[in-house]
Design a protein around this motif. Sequence first.
Motif, PDB file in Angstrom:
ATOM      1  N   ARG A 156      13.872  70.039  27.194  1.00  0.00           N
ATOM      2  CA  ARG A 156      13.498  68.633  27.144  1.00  0.00           C
ATOM      3  C   ARG A 156      13.285  68.050  28.490  1.00  0.00           C
ATOM      4  NH1 ARG A 156      18.473  64.822  25.239  1.00  0.00           N
ATOM      5  NH2 ARG A 156      17.600  62.385  26.063  1.00  0.00           N
ATOM      6  N   LEU A 158      13.036  65.820  31.483  1.00  0.00           N
ATOM      7  CA  LEU A 158      13.829  64.677  32.127  1.00  0.00           C
ATOM      8  C   LEU A 158      13.135  63.706  33.112  1.00  0.00           C
ATOM      9  CD1 LEU A 158      16.691  67.201  33.532  1.00  0.00           C
ATOM     10  CD2 LEU A 158      16.747  65.886  31.426  1.00  0.00           C
ATOM     11  N   ALA A 289      19.666  63.719  31.071  1.00  0.00           N
ATOM     12  CA  ALA A 289      18.614  62.509  30.761  1.00  0.00           C
ATOM     13  C   ALA A 289      18.761  61.211  31.383  1.00  0.00           C
ATOM     14  CB  ALA A 289      18.254  62.721  29.436  1.00  0.00           C
TER      15      ALA A 289
END
Length: 296
Positions: A156, A158, A289
């Motif tokens: 994922r 960031l 995040a």
Amino acid sequence: MDKLTAMTTFVRVAELGSLSAAARDLGLTQPAVSQQIAGLEKHLGTLLLYRTTRSVTLTESGSRYYPQAKQILMAMSETEEALRGLNQGLAGHLRIHAPTGLGQHYITRLAIDFQQRHPDIVIELLLDDRVADVVSEGIDVAVRLGDLRTAGTVARRLGTLARVLVASPGYLALQGTPRTPAELAGHAYIRYSGRGDGAGLTLIGPKGAEIMTVHPVFLANNSMALMQAIEAGIGIGGAQLPLIRQRLTGKTLVRVLPDYHFPPMAVHAVYPDTRFIPAKVRAWVDCLAAAWAGMV
């Protein structure tokens, strides 16, 4: 033999690399851990671990069995969590890996806050600048800089990490301040080791990307060691901007060629690609995040 208990014990031994460490982690005696592993090996009909007086290592069979056992245990944990309605009360062991610099300056504090909000979670924070294998090392989430090796993982994004050239005031007073990228060739340079681009350095400036030659005099595989070398006046080097803002404000470091910067470095949270992603992993990645904008 309780196969699930023995499987859990094997996974912790594989992750910690020691029967005694796994025994302490699980609240068992070392003979009990040895007995469970022996029972599991007998049940499977194969040797899972090579044992020495100081450590254990996985056999070929153990290396194949570990990720499968880990996935089974994670799936069971996630299923039980959903059935019991524990998604709002996170629990369990969360093993986190992060680079040294960001880890010491930002992620440690974030992990402490996360654990305080979820006191039933046990945090294990590993800080070093190597590219950890999240699957084979039993890491739940790794913060990864730059190039991704995503086999068997989910990543994922960031954000990005800015890097700039800096030097100590003392070095610039003695050696002079370069006015153009080409002048870097006449200066001592400090850089991260293990790079495959030789003496080449790419910077982004007003006219786009430029490649110039530098002469490294000090290399290290740790961002904090590189920063100390720059502060000591050995030479000019690149540094991650979030780690040096206070040093720039305090003028212990000075920007060199301020119109130039390194190509942005992508930052990702990487975790094993499994059918069931534990709620604790999702929550920690969401936390990373949300906090990233404040970190950088």
